[in-house]
Design an enzyme around this catalytic site. Structure first.
Site, PDB file in Angstrom:
ATOM      1  N   HIS A 109      68.681 -72.500   2.509  1.00  0.00           N
ATOM      2  CA  HIS A 109      67.705 -73.329   3.226  1.00  0.00           C
ATOM      3  C   HIS A 109      66.933 -74.175   2.215  1.00  0.00           C
ATOM      4  O   HIS A 109      66.528 -73.675   1.167  1.00  0.00           O
ATOM      5  CB  HIS A 109      66.741 -72.419   3.997  1.00  0.00           C
ATOM      6  N   HIS A 123      56.851 -41.360  -8.173  1.00  0.00           N
ATOM      7  CA  HIS A 123      55.868 -40.722  -7.294  1.00  0.00           C
ATOM      8  C   HIS A 123      54.489 -40.767  -7.939  1.00  0.00           C
ATOM      9  O   HIS A 123      54.330 -40.525  -9.127  1.00  0.00           O
ATOM     10  CB  HIS A 123      56.271 -39.279  -7.028  1.00  0.00           C
ATOM     11  N   HIS A 129      63.698 -84.626  -0.210  1.00  0.00           N
ATOM     12  CA  HIS A 129      62.504 -83.797  -0.403  1.00  0.00           C
ATOM     13  C   HIS A 129      62.137 -83.156   0.921  1.00  0.00           C
ATOM     14  O   HIS A 129      62.772 -83.411   1.945  1.00  0.00           O
ATOM     15  CB  HIS A 129      61.335 -84.615  -0.982  1.00  0.00           C
ATOM     16  N   ASN A 165      56.718 -50.644 -38.446  1.00  0.00           N
ATOM     17  CA  ASN A 165      56.415 -51.331 -39.710  1.00  0.00           C
ATOM     18  C   ASN A 165      57.561 -52.190 -40.217  1.00  0.00           C
ATOM     19  O   ASN A 165      57.470 -52.809 -41.278  1.00  0.00           O
ATOM     20  CB  ASN A 165      55.998 -50.319 -40.787  1.00  0.00           C
TER      21      ASN A 165
END
Length: 1007
Positions: free
Chosen positions: A313, A809, A357, A156
């Site tokens: 890369h 788990h 590009h 609140n």
């Protein structure tokens, strides 16, 4: 001023900026494809994050200051360029780049003064974060976390927490305590007149009571003669005996007490209480990794080929390899992250300006000049060790000259290598010799060409060469189909395919299933494209071809993406990944200008077919993971010898259109220096890469083990270095702290309290790769206690990585909670906290012992010639062999090479699928699953049905566990039951039999 920020009083100007930012400013938030949204942006009261409203994200609509990479002024971002038609005043515009993917928040203020206020304030906050030390940052993030936890629990917003809000917070924090105990602590903390609620100060007391660490308290008592504090002498004893610290002085201990003790009375008496001891144990001084490794500490004066070099890369891409944006900012990001080899794909652009590009795709284009300027600006901010510029050249002679001109103009003296001298012309210079230099890696004109020739022909270097030409998107359109229509349809279709195929498992090495892409594409893409364009163009066909166009036809992509062995055997080696008879194909050539060729000095890019072993240095062998995989599998030792004198660059297959990453470990294991990864893709592989290079101050250069630089060994051997001592890692997993719910939990904070267990994985040479795990603790993520010991034996610790994983788990599997990967050589002994990456407070508390061990049998007695030859480097003679054979067509399966090792048949252990696996059930003895990291196979389709359980996870038939060392992979244990295919391996086979089944071995399996 917030804790941990720049010390000293704020200037009136900065204080005014902070006040305005906290009050909030209405700004336009630009988004691609929309006109912009008006939002109120404000800095939170702790000055730790920017928030905005209204927003559908509610509490998640924020950007944490720590995650901000930079703030740029004006209209510089991609989004602003797309809104070029907008009449925005540049002085009212700014962009905040944040997060791992450098996402941009593009904002427009109503006047220049407001923009200037925000830019000044944000730059001040960023400067404070960059200047603080690790201890200040740890304290600041802890304080912020506690404050944020309080605010989020205060539903609140009245600044008070009642008992019901505390109970809800307990559930969120994964605490399972009896309500009676919670109420008792609540009442003890509630000390003001406003009974029944806790203000922030009272909540801080309550949180400390709740966080009291029993494990640390018992540890303190054991060294304090059962007092509730440590004296300086007792602290020194603890540091020497448990933490294995040398040169512990009384002054150092007194400094710890003054820095971490919270009670003034204790400070005066020079003693350390439990709160101070807890703070010290959770500080950077007691983290799991060696603090000395945060700085460069290795010998940096060896030849370049003796180092692993952090490599990127297609550095310019911000996402996938087909549709994503190319951005110059990506170079700034990876260079500052420690990367030292970046890639630039150059193509002819309009107006004579070369562009960067990804060819044959729909990725956006950026100017080469902008890329060069960004590299020049950020190359040497974090460290001065050399940067390698890997240029893939597809330009005409005219634009090549422009590239050479820009490189000379922008980089200037950084390209001048005339002063670099190695002393030995057959050796590459060292990183120390090349400090502050930029090496251009590219093609070089042949020596046979006259010195006066301005241009000549060289073999083309094309990373997309493994893809058939008719699969590449080319700008040839006819019969009325416009480029825009073709691109628009392809983009829409591929974006949906990429989204549909995303995997949610954070532990999977690939972030997307390329297999799913291939299947979907094969079934529907060509048909849809044809129908769509036929409809739009009145039945006329377009000749625009998609890069995805014929992927489905190539079942031969199997090896790169983890298909089963059955598929591998259907296609002879040498024809993998869409390369039918590639070796027989005529090599493509391109013209190269002299100006660009002359800039290449020590990094001449060559393909496998071009190798001539004439004793020269300065060649960089560059090829895709597919061909590198072939070389590693068949001629690992010869490959290692090659890497002792030359550089090798391995890059991802062109079929990894989703920018997923291959497993780099097999290539590191044979000494490949430049293993190029997609830095924009988060996940397991990048975490391994970061851990690898963090070991030497994150400078981008890590020294290879001495055994890889001189002599050779077979990395696939069961005992690759018989003469060297092994390391035994004894790891006690004690407890966990503040472990959150899984990030992908469907119910979020309202989900069930987690049942955590810890898995530890060793990654390195195949013989070292294995996993082990603790039992499950039910219903406790806040302070679970395991007190379990895991033991591992490691043959080559210099390259091993240790990966700590926390799982929740679940009856039907397990959910990923968090991880931390550390180089084995960075581990420090003693009691240590392992902080999980990306999680503020989450950690596991461990005790580490590292011993040196030797085998029971001396290899010198059984085979003296092998050991002596290894030390003398007798295998150097193999370097006289022509290196073409290293990359020749693979032999038929099952045939051994003369004097070498038989072609390695993959074992069952390599194909174990570990995507989901249940934790050990209660009451059942945990078992170790062998896991060979050398070749991550994803399919278990070829496994016999009886080896698989209901989850599809390959399980072993039960065997006696006493005849196997605790950390030996299962497939290595099984090898003693398999026929030995080569006569010259008979002795090693016999040794394995003796070793595994000797009484002394069975008696003490941990040795």
């Amino acid at each position: 001023q917030h804790e941990g920020q720049t010390p000293g009083p704020l200037s009136p100007k900065v204080e005014r900026c902070m006040s305005v930012m906290q009050s909030g400013t209405q700004m336009v938030k630009l988004k691609s494809g929309t006109k912009g949204l008006v939002r109120l942006f404000y800095l939170d009261e702790h000055r730790t994050c920017i928030r905005w409203r209204p927003s559908r994200k509610s509490e998640k609509a924020k950007i944490v200051i720590d995650s901000i990479y930079k703030v740029s002024e004006g209209r510089q971002s991609e989004i602003f360029h797309r809104h070029a038609e907008g009449s925005f005043d540049p002085s009212c515009c700014f962009t905040i780049y944040h997060g791992n993917h450098l996402e941009s928040l593009d904002l427009i203020t109503s006047n220049p003064e407001e923009a200037r206020t925000w830019i000044t304030g944000l730059k001040y906050l960023l400067a404070g974060i960059s200047d603080e030390d690790s201890l200040a940052k740890r304290q600041r993030t802890h304080d912020h976390w506690v404050k944020q936890t309080f605010e989020e629990a205060d539903k609140n917003g009245d600044g008070l927490l009642n008992i019901e809000e505390i109970h809800q917070l307990m559930h969120k924090l994964n605490v399972s305590l009896p309500r009676r105990k919670v109420r008792q602590m609540f009442q003890e903390a509630d000390t003001d007149e406003n009974q029944g609620t806790l203000n922030f100060e009272e909540f801080s007391v309550f949180y400390k009571m709740m966080s009291l660490r029993r494990d640390l308290y018992l540890l303190l008592l054991s060294y304090s003669d059962k007092k509730d504090h440590l004296t300086a002498e007792e602290l020194a004893q603890f540091l020497r005996v448990e933490q294995k610290m040398n040169n512990v002085t009384p002054e150092y201990c007194l400094d710890i007490i003054q820095k971490f003790e919270v009670l003034e009375e204790n400070k005066k008496q020079n003693v350390l209480g439990i709160e101070g001891f807890t703070s010290f144990m959770r500080s950077p001084a007691c983290e799991v990794s060696n603090p000395l490794h945060r700085e460069v500490h290795q010998d940096m004066e060896q030849p370049l080929c003796h180092y692993y070099i952090a490599s990127s890369h297609n550095t310019y891409l911000s996402g996938d390899q087909l549709l994503s944006q190319s951005r110059a900012d990506m170079y700034a990001r990876v260079l500052q992250a420690g990367c030292r080899c970046v890639e630039v794909d150059c193509w002819d652009g309009p107006d004579g300006e070369p562009v960067v590009h990804h060819g044959y795709t729909l990725t956006s284009k950026i100017l080469f000049r902008d890329v060069a300027e960004t590299i020049n600006k950020y190359a040497f901010i974090k460290n001065e060790f050399p940067v390698i510029l890997s240029i893939e050249n597809h330009c005409s002679i005219q634009q090549q000259k422009k590239i050479a001109q820009y490189l000379k103009e922008i980089f200037g003296d950084k390209l001048d290598l005339s002063s670099v001298s190695t002393g030995d012309p057959r050796q590459l210079p060292s990183p120390q010799d090349l400090k502050g230099k930029i090496l251009v890696k590219g093609k070089k004109l042949p020596c046979s060409l006259g010195a006066d020739a301005e241009e000549g022909e060289v073999s083309e270097e094309d990373s997309a060469d493994e893809i058939e030409d008719d699969c590449k998107l080319k700008p040839c359109f006819s019969n009325g189909a416009t480029q825009h229509q073709v691109e628009s349809f392809i983009r829409t279709k591929l974006e949906s395919l990429l989204k549909e195929s995303q995997i949610r498992d954070k532990e999977d090495p690939d972030s997307f299933t390329v297999r799913a892409l291939l299947k979907a594409t094969h079934q529907s893409f060509n048909v849809n494209l044809k129908q769509n364009l036929d409809t739009k163009e009145g039945g006329k066909k377009s000749h625009g071809r998609s890069l995805m166009g014929n992927f489905g036809k190539h079942k031969v992509t199997a090896r790169a993406h983890g298909a089963s062995d059955d598929e591998d055997q259907q296609h002879p080696p040498g024809k993998e990944l869409g390369q039918p008879h590639r070796l027989a194909r005529r090599r493509k050539t391109v013209k190269l200008c002299r100006a660009l060729s002359d800039l290449v000095v020590y990094t001449n890019s060559v393909a496998a077919q071009d190798i001539v072993d004439d004793g020269s240095t300065g060649n960089v062998l560059s090829f895709s993971e597919t061909r590198a995989h072939q070389a590693v599998q068949q001629k690992a030792e010869q490959f290692m010898l090659y890497n002792q004198r030359q550089l090798t660059r391995v890059y991802p297959s062109a079929y990894r259109i989703d920018s997923s990453n291959f497993n780099p470990v097999p290539y590191w294991n044979v000494g490949c220096q430049l293993v190029a990864l997609n830095y924009q893709s988060e996940g397991r592989v990048m975490q391994l890469n970061e851990a690898k290079f963090r070991v030497n101050g994150n400078c981008g250069y890590v020294l290879k083990p001495q055994q890889m630089c001189k002599g050779t060994f077979n990395p696939y051997s069961a005992d690759p270095l018989p003469a060297s001592p092994k390391k035994q890692l004894i790891l006690k997993i004690i407890s966990g702290q503040q472990l959150p719910k899984p990030p992908d939990s469907m119910l979020g904070d309202r989900g069930e309290i987690i049942d955590p267990f810890v898995e530890v994985e060793i990654i390195g040479l195949p013989v070292d790769c294995c996993k082990d795990q603790t039992r499950v603790v039910d219903d406790n993520g806040f302070n679970p206690v395991w007190e379990e010991t895991l033991t591992f034996t490691i043959h080559m610790p210099e390259i091993a990585l240790v990966r700590f994983l926390v799982w929740d788990h679940d009856p039907i599997g397990r959910d990923f909670v968090g991880q931390r990967t550390v180089a084995f050589s960075s581990l420090v002994p003693g009691y240590r906290h392992v902080y999980l990456e990306g999680l503020t407070e989450a950690s596991i508390f461990v005790h580490i012992i590292i011993n040196e061990t030797y085998g029971k049998w001396s290899p010198l007695i059984l085979n003296p010639s092998y050991t002596i030859m290894h030390f003398l480097g007798a295998t150097k003679g193999k370097q006289l062999m022509g290196l073409r054979g290293l990359f020749s067509k693979a032999p038929r399966p099952g045939t051994a090479e003369p004097g070498g090792h038989p072609a390695r048949k993959r074992s069952i252990g390599e194909r174990i699928l570990r995507r989901t696996a249940s934790a050990p059930a209660k009451g059942r003895k945990k078992s170790k699953v062998g896991f060979l990291e050398a070749a991550e196979m994803k399919d278990s389709a070829s496994e016999p049905a009886d080896l698989r359980d209901k989850e599809g996870v390959v399980r072993r038939h039960k065997r006696s566990s006493q005849a196997r060392p605790a950390s030996m992979p299962v497939d290595r244990f099984l090898m003693v039951e398999l026929p030995c295919p080569a006569e010259d391996a008979a002795q090693e086979y016999l040794l394995c039999q003796i070793y595994f089944y000797s009484p002394c071995f069975i008696k003490s399996p941990k040795e």
